[in-house]
Scaffold this motif. Structure first.
Motif, PDB file in Angstrom:
ATOM      1  N   GLU A  23     -76.764 -20.000  18.278  1.00 13.41           N
ATOM      2  CA  GLU A  23     -75.899 -18.919  17.802  1.00 13.41           C
ATOM      3  C   GLU A  23     -76.617 -17.574  17.896  1.00 13.41           C
ATOM      4  N   GLU A  24     -77.898 -17.565  17.539  1.00 14.86           N
ATOM      5  CA  GLU A  24     -78.680 -16.322  17.552  1.00 14.86           C
ATOM      6  C   GLU A  24     -78.796 -15.741  18.961  1.00 14.86           C
ATOM      7  N   LYS A  43     -76.883 -16.577  21.476  1.00 11.83           N
ATOM      8  CA  LYS A  43     -75.574 -16.616  22.158  1.00 11.83           C
ATOM      9  C   LYS A  43     -75.655 -17.424  23.455  1.00 11.83           C
ATOM     10  N   SER A  60     -78.840 -22.914  14.938  1.00 16.51           N
ATOM     11  CA  SER A  60     -79.064 -21.510  14.583  1.00 16.51           C
ATOM     12  C   SER A  60     -79.555 -20.706  15.785  1.00 16.51           C
TER      13      SER A  60
END
Length: 380
Positions: free
Chosen positions: A175-176, A178, A172
């Motif tokens: 992804e958060e 990048k 997570s």
């Protein structure tokens, strides 16, 4: 007869005159040698010949001193001068296994520029090594799985994040934020990592600088240094500098847990801190070198278990806290402030100025505030 008589008289007169002149000359010399009071006046004066000063030899023109750092650039990670090629390369950040079995088999860790250490589950610690210059990394590991707060640390340096495995929280966070990452469990894994069958699994995953660089290029990640994307952690002194503090720190004891205690001892000769763990020297077993750091930063962080599996959470985002900066046998209190959304993370002195540190490698302990009282600066 008259002519001869005149000649005799003339010759006799000449002889008498010559005798008189000779007598006078002898008298003058005698008086001069015997110190007569008029001798100096009567002796003939002699003018000495002028003395010619020797012409000084021309001094050789000194050759210009060659700058030892000519052709090099200053590292944004260490403040030391490195090759321009390495300085232009984007940093990599690699998860390092630090359980005791793996610690005793770590390789390549002496080549890391910055080393983070923080708790993982079960009281073990895990490390994150940040570096520039893939050419110097021949074999690094063992590489282990990611934790979300290590992802956050890697993002501060705009580093390509390397790991073999991850928690759902780490996924997570990747992804958060990048984050460009090289996961051993993804399709690129086989090209970046390998297992050493002589080491017990799962502690046998290794990588190299060459493989990391090839993997990053294959995935289309930029490998060029962009310092403007890095957080401003600290400034570097131009010269080695003593702290304006009387607080001694020749020994630093950091008991992360009952299982893992990291401690550092100051070496006056090298003016660096030698690291120990599991009651022995913490070594890079590729070259048998003990890990050594110019700077030690203790970043006090609130920590808690995040779920029933015992995974940890460090409160970093939109947080501030305190800690210590340690160098050259002394310590001083510092503060820190971080915001993941803004990409900021900075250390400050207690006057609110950006912290100045000495050039060299840095060890950063993200240490629980709940165990602050267990930190010791005196060897028992």
């Amino acid at each position: 007869m008259g002519g001869n008589k005149k000649k005799i008289i003339f010759v006799t007169s000449i002889c008498m005159i010559a005798a008189t002149v000779a007598a006078i000359s002898v008298a003058v010399v005698f008086r001069a040698r015997s110190g007569g009071e008029n001798a100096a006046q009567e002796a003939p004066s002699v003018t000495p010949a002028p003395t010619q000063e020797p012409t000084p030899a021309p001094e050789p023109t000194p050759l210009p001193t060659k700058d030892p750092n000519e052709g090099k650039a200053r590292s944004a990670l260490t403040g030391e001068y490195i090759s321009k090629k390495a300085a232009k390369q984007r940093p990599f950040a690699v998860m390092i296994n630090n359980i005791e079995y793996a610690n005793l088999r770590q390789e390549g860790t002496s080549k890391l520029d910055i080393v983070y250490e923080a708790l993982a589950e079960g009281g073990i610690t895990r490390m994150l090594g940040v570096f520039q210059g893939t050419e110097k990394i021949k074999r690094l590991g063992s590489v282990r799985s990611a934790r979300h707060y290590f992802v956050s640390f890697a993002s501060e340096w705009n580093a390509i994040f390397c790991h073999f495995g991850q928690t759902k929280y780490a996924v997570s966070k990747i992804e958060e934020l990048k984050i460009n990452n090289l996961s051993g469990l993804s399709a690129i894994g086989g090209a970046v990592y390998w297992r050493d069958s002589s080491v017990m699994a799962p502690h046998n995953v290794y990588t190299s600088g060459e493989k990391m660089l090839k993997g990053a290029k294959k995935l289309g990640y930029s490998t060029k240094m962009k310092e403007e994307k890095m957080a401003k952690h600290f400034n570097f002194y131009e010269e080695d500098t003593e702290l304006p503090s009387n607080a001694a720190a020749t020994y630093v004891n950091l008991p992360f847990s009952a299982y893992s205690t990291s401690y550092l001892i100051y070496d006056k000769k090298t003016r660096e801190y030698k690291k120990y763990e599991y009651k022995t020297k913490h070594k890079d077993h590729a070259n048998n070198k003990q890990l050594s750091f110019k700077n030690v930063v203790i970043q006090l962080v609130e920590e808690t278990n995040i779920d029933r599996h015992g995974y940890q959470h460090l409160y970093l985002h939109k947080r501030k806290g305190e800690g210590y900066y340690i160098t050259n046998g002394k310590r001083m209190k510092i503060a820190w402030r971080k915001n993941e959304e803004e990409g900021t993370m900075c250390y400050y002195d207690m006057d609110g100025n950006v912290l100045n540190v000495n050039a060299g490698k840095t060890y950063i302990a993200a240490y629980p505030t709940s165990r602050k009282k267990m930190i010791s600066f005196k060897k028992k």
